[in-house]
Design an enzyme around this catalytic site. Structure first.
Site, PDB file in Angstrom:
ATOM      1  N   ASP A 141       0.851  -1.188   0.000  1.00 61.27           N
ATOM      2  CA  ASP A 141       0.000   0.000   0.000  1.00 61.27           C
ATOM      3  C   ASP A 141       0.892   1.246   0.000  1.00 61.27           C
ATOM      4  O   ASP A 141       2.125   1.130   0.002  1.00 61.27           O
ATOM      5  CB  ASP A 141      -0.968  -0.036   1.183  1.00 61.27           C
ATOM      6  CG  ASP A 141      -0.289   0.007   2.544  1.00 61.27           C
ATOM      7  OD1 ASP A 141       0.913   0.360   2.624  1.00 61.27           O
ATOM      8  OD2 ASP A 141      -0.951  -0.313   3.540  1.00 61.27           O
ATOM      9  N   TRP A 194      -5.867 -28.268 -11.747  1.00 57.90           N
ATOM     10  CA  TRP A 194      -7.332 -28.309 -11.697  1.00 57.90           C
ATOM     11  C   TRP A 194      -7.951 -28.490 -13.081  1.00 57.90           C
ATOM     12  O   TRP A 194      -8.981 -29.150 -13.197  1.00 57.90           O
ATOM     13  CB  TRP A 194      -7.893 -27.069 -11.003  1.00 57.90           C
ATOM     14  CG  TRP A 194      -7.502 -26.928  -9.563  1.00 57.90           C
ATOM     15  CD1 TRP A 194      -7.065 -25.778  -8.945  1.00 57.90           C
ATOM     16  CD2 TRP A 194      -7.503 -27.924  -8.533  1.00 57.90           C
ATOM     17  NE1 TRP A 194      -6.792 -26.014  -7.615  1.00 57.90           N
ATOM     18  CE2 TRP A 194      -7.057 -27.338  -7.332  1.00 57.90           C
ATOM     19  CE3 TRP A 194      -7.829 -29.280  -8.501  1.00 57.90           C
ATOM     20  CZ2 TRP A 194      -6.937 -28.021  -6.132  1.00 57.90           C
ATOM     21  CZ3 TRP A 194      -7.704 -29.976  -7.291  1.00 57.90           C
ATOM     22  CH2 TRP A 194      -7.274 -29.348  -6.142  1.00 57.90           C
ATOM     23  N   THR A 213     -10.508 -26.383  -5.131  1.00 54.94           N
ATOM     24  CA  THR A 213     -10.775 -26.416  -3.693  1.00 54.94           C
ATOM     25  C   THR A 213     -11.098 -24.998  -3.200  1.00 54.94           C
ATOM     26  O   THR A 213     -10.250 -24.324  -2.615  1.00 54.94           O
ATOM     27  CB  THR A 213      -9.566 -26.990  -2.915  1.00 54.94           C
ATOM     28  OG1 THR A 213      -8.404 -26.230  -3.233  1.00 54.94           O
ATOM     29  CG2 THR A 213      -9.331 -28.447  -3.244  1.00 54.94           C
ATOM     30  N   PRO A 214     -12.318 -24.535  -3.453  1.00 57.83           N
ATOM     31  CA  PRO A 214     -12.659 -23.178  -3.031  1.00 57.83           C
ATOM     32  C   PRO A 214     -12.650 -23.002  -1.514  1.00 57.83           C
ATOM     33  O   PRO A 214     -12.912 -23.938  -0.755  1.00 57.83           O
ATOM     34  CB  PRO A 214     -14.061 -22.962  -3.607  1.00 57.83           C
ATOM     35  CG  PRO A 214     -14.579 -24.300  -3.946  1.00 57.83           C
ATOM     36  CD  PRO A 214     -13.414 -25.200  -4.142  1.00 57.83           C
ATOM     37  N   LYS A 247     -15.800 -34.116   2.714  1.00 58.31           N
ATOM     38  CA  LYS A 247     -15.782 -33.185   1.587  1.00 58.31           C
ATOM     39  C   LYS A 247     -14.883 -31.974   1.838  1.00 58.31           C
ATOM     40  O   LYS A 247     -14.483 -31.301   0.903  1.00 58.31           O
ATOM     41  CB  LYS A 247     -17.202 -32.673   1.299  1.00 58.31           C
ATOM     42  CG  LYS A 247     -18.171 -33.742   0.884  1.00 58.31           C
ATOM     43  CD  LYS A 247     -19.547 -33.145   0.629  1.00 58.31           C
ATOM     44  CE  LYS A 247     -20.542 -34.212   0.229  1.00 58.31           C
ATOM     45  NZ  LYS A 247     -21.867 -33.630  -0.048  1.00 58.31           N
TER      46      LYS A 247
END
Length: 142
Positions: free
Chosen positions: A17, A47, A59-60, A90
């Site tokens: 920043d 993926w 894999t969110p 899962k």
């Protein structure tokens, strides 16, 4: 002991920043890269390959908790240590430790820790859903 994989990240000027410290969303971008690097290091294909072969899109992230303990600036080199601390049917919990390397040979300094809950995901009936973690992937990554 869980399997641990280390990912190296150099901080660039554009990651900071106007004050010269890392803008916090960049940490999450790097954690996402470290998460993917964990699976690649375990032998899991990219993926795009898992999508084509098994319908797994990735894999969110579904939950994240982070603690920042020291500022980081450009030209710092970070090591991101990633491990899976818990496997579910899962979902799984990844833990990341972000360490800054010393330029004078001192021990790396902890600058951030984060826990992430992620799921394996695929499309079912046209919607993105959490899907069971393949047994072979679990074996490769444990």
């Amino acid at each position: 002991m869980p399997r641990q994989v280390t990912f190296e990240q150099r901080v660039e000027f554009g990651d900071c920043d106007p004050v010269g410290i890392v803008w916090f969303p960049n940490y999450f971008r790097w954690l996402d890269a470290a998460s993917r690097h964990f699976f690649i290091s375990c032998g899991i294909p990219p993926w795009r390959t898992t999508l084509a072969e098994r319908g797994i899109v990735g894999t969110p992230l579904v939950s994240s908790n982070a603690t920042f303990s020291s500022p980081v600036s450009y030209d710092d080199v970070l090591l991101i240590e990633t491990e899976v601390r818990e496997w579910g049917r899962k979902r799984f919990m990844q833990h990341h430790r972000v360490l800054r390397l010393s330029s004078c040979g001192d021990a790396p300094q902890l600058v951030m820790e984060a826990d992430e809950t992620r799921v394996f995901a695929g499309y079912q009936e046209g919607r993105l859903r959490a899907i069971p973690i393949p047994a072979d992937y679990l074996a490769q990554c444990s």
